[in-house]
Write a protein that holds these residues in place. Structure first.
Motif, PDB file in Angstrom:
ATOM      1  N   ARG A  90      12.554   3.179   9.888  1.00  0.00           N
ATOM      2  CA  ARG A  90      12.293   4.560   9.449  1.00  0.00           C
ATOM      3  C   ARG A  90      10.960   5.015  10.027  1.00  0.00           C
ATOM      4  N   THR A  91      10.740   6.316  10.065  1.00  0.00           N
ATOM      5  CA  THR A  91       9.483   6.830  10.634  1.00  0.00           C
ATOM      6  C   THR A  91       8.450   6.998   9.525  1.00  0.00           C
ATOM      7  N   VAL A  92       7.195   7.024   9.929  1.00  0.00           N
ATOM      8  CA  VAL A  92       6.112   7.208   8.969  1.00  0.00           C
ATOM      9  C   VAL A  92       6.189   8.581   8.315  1.00  0.00           C
ATOM     10  N   ILE A  93       6.715   9.557   9.023  1.00  0.00           N
ATOM     11  CA  ILE A  93       6.862  10.902   8.451  1.00  0.00           C
ATOM     12  C   ILE A  93       7.979  10.898   7.411  1.00  0.00           C
ATOM     13  N   GLU A  94       9.110  10.248   7.710  1.00  0.00           N
ATOM     14  CA  GLU A  94      10.211  10.127   6.735  1.00  0.00           C
ATOM     15  C   GLU A  94       9.724   9.536   5.423  1.00  0.00           C
ATOM     16  N   LEU A  95       8.857   8.530   5.527  1.00  0.00           N
ATOM     17  CA  LEU A  95       8.383   7.807   4.344  1.00  0.00           C
ATOM     18  C   LEU A  95       7.224   8.517   3.639  1.00  0.00           C
ATOM     19  N   GLY A  96       6.707   9.607   4.211  1.00  0.00           N
ATOM     20  CA  GLY A  96       5.592  10.323   3.602  1.00  0.00           C
ATOM     21  C   GLY A  96       4.245   9.684   3.888  1.00  0.00           C
ATOM     22  N   LEU A  97       4.213   8.747   4.830  1.00  0.00           N
ATOM     23  CA  LEU A  97       2.962   8.068   5.152  1.00  0.00           C
ATOM     24  C   LEU A  97       2.146   8.858   6.162  1.00  0.00           C
ATOM     25  N   ASN A  98       2.706   9.950   6.619  1.00  0.00           N
ATOM     26  CA  ASN A  98       2.041  10.818   7.565  1.00  0.00           C
ATOM     27  C   ASN A  98       2.750  12.158   7.535  1.00  0.00           C
ATOM     28  N   THR A  99       2.048  13.206   7.921  1.00  0.00           N
ATOM     29  CA  THR A  99       2.677  14.506   8.112  1.00  0.00           C
ATOM     30  C   THR A  99       2.684  14.761   9.614  1.00  0.00           C
ATOM     31  N   PRO A 100       3.540  15.648  10.093  1.00  0.00           N
ATOM     32  CA  PRO A 100       3.504  15.936  11.533  1.00  0.00           C
ATOM     33  C   PRO A 100       2.117  16.377  12.007  1.00  0.00           C
ATOM     34  N   ALA A 101       1.421  17.189  11.218  1.00  0.00           N
ATOM     35  CA  ALA A 101       0.092  17.671  11.610  1.00  0.00           C
ATOM     36  C   ALA A 101      -0.920  16.519  11.669  1.00  0.00           C
ATOM     37  N   THR A 140      -4.692  11.249   4.139  1.00  0.00           N
ATOM     38  CA  THR A 140      -4.014  10.974   2.871  1.00  0.00           C
ATOM     39  C   THR A 140      -2.529  10.736   3.125  1.00  0.00           C
ATOM     40  N   ILE A 141      -1.950   9.906   2.277  1.00  0.00           N
ATOM     41  CA  ILE A 141      -0.521   9.600   2.343  1.00  0.00           C
ATOM     42  C   ILE A 141       0.065   9.834   0.958  1.00  0.00           C
ATOM     43  N   THR A 142       1.366   9.925   0.922  1.00  0.00           N
ATOM     44  CA  THR A 142       2.060  10.011  -0.356  1.00  0.00           C
ATOM     45  C   THR A 142       2.915   8.755  -0.494  1.00  0.00           C
ATOM     46  N   ARG A 143       2.599   7.954  -1.493  1.00  0.00           N
ATOM     47  CA  ARG A 143       3.358   6.724  -1.739  1.00  0.00           C
ATOM     48  C   ARG A 143       4.755   7.080  -2.230  1.00  0.00           C
ATOM     49  N   ARG A 144       5.613   6.111  -2.259  1.00  0.00           N
ATOM     50  CA  ARG A 144       6.985   6.295  -2.723  1.00  0.00           C
ATOM     51  C   ARG A 144       7.022   6.909  -4.127  1.00  0.00           C
ATOM     52  N   SER A 145       6.067   6.527  -4.966  1.00  0.00           N
ATOM     53  CA  SER A 145       6.002   7.012  -6.344  1.00  0.00           C
ATOM     54  C   SER A 145       5.550   8.469  -6.438  1.00  0.00           C
ATOM     55  N   GLY A 146       5.090   9.032  -5.313  1.00  0.00           N
ATOM     56  CA  GLY A 146       4.568  10.390  -5.317  1.00  0.00           C
ATOM     57  C   GLY A 146       3.059  10.446  -5.415  1.00  0.00           C
ATOM     58  N   GLU A 147       2.454   9.300  -5.679  1.00  0.00           N
ATOM     59  CA  GLU A 147       0.995   9.221  -5.802  1.00  0.00           C
ATOM     60  C   GLU A 147       0.344   9.435  -4.433  1.00  0.00           C
ATOM     61  N   VAL A 148      -0.679  10.276  -4.400  1.00  0.00           N
ATOM     62  CA  VAL A 148      -1.409  10.550  -3.160  1.00  0.00           C
ATOM     63  C   VAL A 148      -2.567   9.562  -3.057  1.00  0.00           C
ATOM     64  N   ARG A 149      -2.710   8.926  -1.910  1.00  0.00           N
ATOM     65  CA  ARG A 149      -3.746   7.925  -1.674  1.00  0.00           C
ATOM     66  C   ARG A 149      -4.516   8.270  -0.401  1.00  0.00           C
ATOM     67  N   SER A 150      -5.768   7.820  -0.331  1.00  0.00           N
ATOM     68  CA  SER A 150      -6.598   7.991   0.875  1.00  0.00           C
ATOM     69  C   SER A 150      -6.576   6.696   1.667  1.00  0.00           C
ATOM     70  N   LEU A 171       0.825  -1.211   0.000  1.00  0.00           N
ATOM     71  CA  LEU A 171       0.000   0.000   0.000  1.00  0.00           C
ATOM     72  C   LEU A 171       0.861   1.263   0.000  1.00  0.00           C
ATOM     73  N   ALA A 172       2.001   1.201   0.691  1.00  0.00           N
ATOM     74  CA  ALA A 172       2.876   2.366   0.786  1.00  0.00           C
ATOM     75  C   ALA A 172       3.808   2.499  -0.412  1.00  0.00           C
ATOM     76  N   GLY A 173       3.961   1.410  -1.167  1.00  0.00           N
ATOM     77  CA  GLY A 173       4.839   1.449  -2.334  1.00  0.00           C
ATOM     78  C   GLY A 173       6.302   1.194  -2.009  1.00  0.00           C
ATOM     79  N   TYR A 174       6.559   0.556  -0.889  1.00  0.00           N
ATOM     80  CA  TYR A 174       7.924   0.244  -0.460  1.00  0.00           C
ATOM     81  C   TYR A 174       8.084  -1.259  -0.288  1.00  0.00           C
ATOM     82  N   LYS A 175       9.333  -1.696  -0.195  1.00  0.00           N
ATOM     83  CA  LYS A 175       9.620  -3.048   0.270  1.00  0.00           C
ATOM     84  C   LYS A 175       9.614  -2.980   1.789  1.00  0.00           C
TER      85      LYS A 175
END
Length: 195
Positions: free
Chosen positions: A98-109, A129-139, A87-91
């Motif tokens: 790593r943290t969820v913020i580092e990976l773009g799976l969450n923002t601090p807010a 919403t999250i941003t997958r590794r590919s840059g795609e935004v998902r809900s 779902l996140a686009g990572y292995k």
């Protein structure tokens, strides 16, 4: 002190007799049996615990629902299953540590809002919403529970990707507007030719 010394001396004299020695030997035999029983019981409990841990690990890693275990204090991913990684686009291996913020799976807010919404140590159906590794935004839809682990307080979370459902809802709403605003008759036919 004199009375205690007298009691110890009396005990040593008693043990020194043949009768005292046999009682002491019986005490030692029973103590060894009790210790052997406790050791065997502990082995059974440890074996059952290992089996239970193995079952839970299999359930966690084989689940088709995205599952993750993160530290509560900083969002560091301690474990994630293959569905979560997909779902996140990572292995999976790229995510651990790593943290969820580092990976773009969450923002601090968003993370702060999630933690504020956790009433009594859990949250259900938290949408963000999250941003997958590919840059795609998902809900995503997340439900989570706090749990105490060796690493300290952690968050065990399940996530479901809602993106396709949201896209279908938007398309349905768009088509509904077209049908309602049309001055022409619109007929829907299924694949079998039924109206």
């Amino acid at each position: 002190a004199y009375e205690r010394a007298s009691s110890i001396a009396a005990l040593l004299v008693f043990v020194g007799t043949g009768f005292g020695i046999s009682l002491f030997q019986e005490y030692l035999r029973r103590s060894r049996q009790k210790l052997a029983h406790e050791i065997e019981e502990r082995r059974r409990v440890e074996a059952a615990l290992r089996q239970s841990e193995a079952k839970l690990s299999k359930i966690f890693h084989l689940s088709p629902v995205g599952l993750s275990l993160t530290r509560l204090d900083n969002g560091q991913i301690l474990d994630a299953n293959a569905a979560f990684a997909h779902l996140a686009g990572y292995k999976r291996e790229e995510m651990i540590g790593r943290t969820v913020i580092e990976l773009g799976l969450n923002t601090p807010a968003t993370r702060d809002m999630l933690l504020r919404n956790m009433q009594h140590g859990h949250v259900e159906n938290f949408e963000f919403t999250i941003t997958r590794r590919s840059g795609e935004v998902r809900s995503w839809l997340l439900s989570a529970e706090t749990t105490e682990m060796e690493e300290g307080p952690c968050l065990l979370a399940t996530v479901v990707d809602l993106t396709a459902i949201k896209e279908a809802e938007r398309e349905r709403a768009f088509l509904s507007v077209i049908v309602q605003s049309s001055h022409d008759a619109i007929v829907s036919i299924d694949f079998d030719g039924r109206i």
